[in-house]
Write a protein that holds these residues in place. Structure first.
Motif, PDB file in Angstrom:
ATOM      1  N   ILE A  69      21.335  -1.888  10.055  1.00 14.88           N
ATOM      2  CA  ILE A  69      22.358  -1.441  10.835  1.00 14.88           C
ATOM      3  C   ILE A  69      21.892  -0.801  11.835  1.00 14.88           C
ATOM      4  N   LEU A  70      22.463  -1.186  13.276  1.00 13.33           N
ATOM      5  CA  LEU A  70      22.310  -0.539  14.505  1.00 13.33           C
ATOM      6  C   LEU A  70      22.827   0.975  14.268  1.00 13.33           C
ATOM      7  N   SER A  71      22.038   1.723  14.672  1.00  9.77           N
ATOM      8  CA  SER A  71      22.292   3.322  14.746  1.00  9.77           C
ATOM      9  C   SER A  71      21.602   4.110  15.844  1.00  9.77           C
ATOM     10  N   THR A  72      22.297   5.169  16.196  1.00 10.99           N
ATOM     11  CA  THR A  72      21.688   6.031  17.251  1.00 10.99           C
ATOM     12  C   THR A  72      20.305   6.423  16.652  1.00 10.99           C
ATOM     13  N   ASP A  73      19.603   6.746  17.479  1.00  5.99           N
ATOM     14  CA  ASP A  73      18.094   7.641  17.451  1.00  5.99           C
ATOM     15  C   ASP A  73      18.064   8.795  18.004  1.00  5.99           C
ATOM     16  N   LEU A  74      17.098   9.427  17.756  1.00  2.04           N
ATOM     17  CA  LEU A  74      16.911  10.838  18.243  1.00  2.04           C
ATOM     18  C   LEU A  74      16.940  10.848  19.627  1.00  2.04           C
ATOM     19  N   ARG A  75      16.294  10.035  20.307  1.00  3.30           N
ATOM     20  CA  ARG A  75      16.076  10.221  21.637  1.00  3.30           C
ATOM     21  C   ARG A  75      17.270   9.395  22.609  1.00  3.30           C
ATOM     22  N   GLY A  76      18.389   9.129  21.932  1.00 10.55           N
ATOM     23  CA  GLY A  76      19.650   9.069  22.493  1.00 10.55           C
ATOM     24  C   GLY A  76      19.598   7.366  22.772  1.00 10.55           C
ATOM     25  N   SER A  79      18.067   2.240  17.146  1.00 11.29           N
ATOM     26  CA  SER A  79      17.428   1.244  16.307  1.00 11.29           C
ATOM     27  C   SER A  79      18.047   0.765  15.196  1.00 11.29           C
ATOM     28  N   TYR A  80      17.533  -0.294  14.377  1.00  9.11           N
ATOM     29  CA  TYR A  80      17.983  -0.808  13.367  1.00  9.11           C
ATOM     30  C   TYR A  80      17.443   0.057  11.783  1.00  9.11           C
ATOM     31  N   ARG A  81      18.309   0.517  11.288  1.00 10.98           N
ATOM     32  CA  ARG A  81      17.867   1.386  10.114  1.00 10.98           C
ATOM     33  C   ARG A  81      18.554   0.644   8.679  1.00 10.98           C
ATOM     34  N   ASN A  82      17.788   1.104   7.517  1.00 10.56           N
ATOM     35  CA  ASN A  82      18.334   0.827   6.322  1.00 10.56           C
ATOM     36  C   ASN A  82      18.507   1.825   5.413  1.00 10.56           C
ATOM     37  N   GLY A  83      19.193   1.637   4.258  1.00 13.20           N
ATOM     38  CA  GLY A  83      19.487   2.862   3.491  1.00 13.20           C
ATOM     39  C   GLY A  83      21.069   2.942   3.240  1.00 13.20           C
ATOM     40  N   THR A  84      21.163   3.638   2.060  1.00 14.19           N
ATOM     41  CA  THR A  84      22.345   3.742   1.453  1.00 14.19           C
ATOM     42  C   THR A  84      23.232   4.703   2.430  1.00 14.19           C
ATOM     43  N   SER A  85      22.562   5.490   3.216  1.00 10.90           N
ATOM     44  CA  SER A  85      23.141   6.397   4.035  1.00 10.90           C
ATOM     45  C   SER A  85      23.641   5.636   5.572  1.00 10.90           C
TER      46      SER A  85
END
Length: 106
Positions: A69-76, A79-85
């Motif tokens: 899932i494409l999501s925002t990262d800490l530095r603006g 990145s792609y992330r995995n998880g129930t969140s």
């Protein structure tokens, strides 16, 4: 009020997520036995349960996309992330859209 909660990620000794019903463990707030909580597992790109996702016939209500899932990262950046969140916001958004059309839904 509807409360959408991630079911949690884990790797058991079998290399799969934990069955929260069988292991008889809670993952809170997702496994509180309350009518207004929707507990969300993660599904993969094949619409199967993600290997890391916790699950349970009675403790988890449904699954939503939670892999790559494409999501925002800490530095603006993104990145792609995995998880129930990553899965829970899909359900929150769908519930909000439904409520906007059927505001007396329970």
């Amino acid at each position: 009020m509807l409360f959408v909660a991630a079911a949690g990620n884990s790797e058991s000794r079998t290399g799969r997520g934990l069955d929260l019903d069988r292991e008889n463990i809670g993952f809170y707030p997702a496994t509180f036995d309350l009518e207004n909580i929707l507990s969300v597992a993660a599904s993969d790109t094949r619409d199967s349960l993600a290997t890391f996702s916790q699950y349970g016939t009675t403790s988890v209500d449904l699954a939503a996309p939670g892999v790559s899932i494409l999501s925002t990262d800490l530095r603006g950046t993104y990145s792609y992330r995995n998880g129930t969140s990553m899965a829970a916001p899909h359900v929150s958004g769908a519930a909000a859209l439904l409520f906007s059309r059927v505001s007396n839904a329970t």
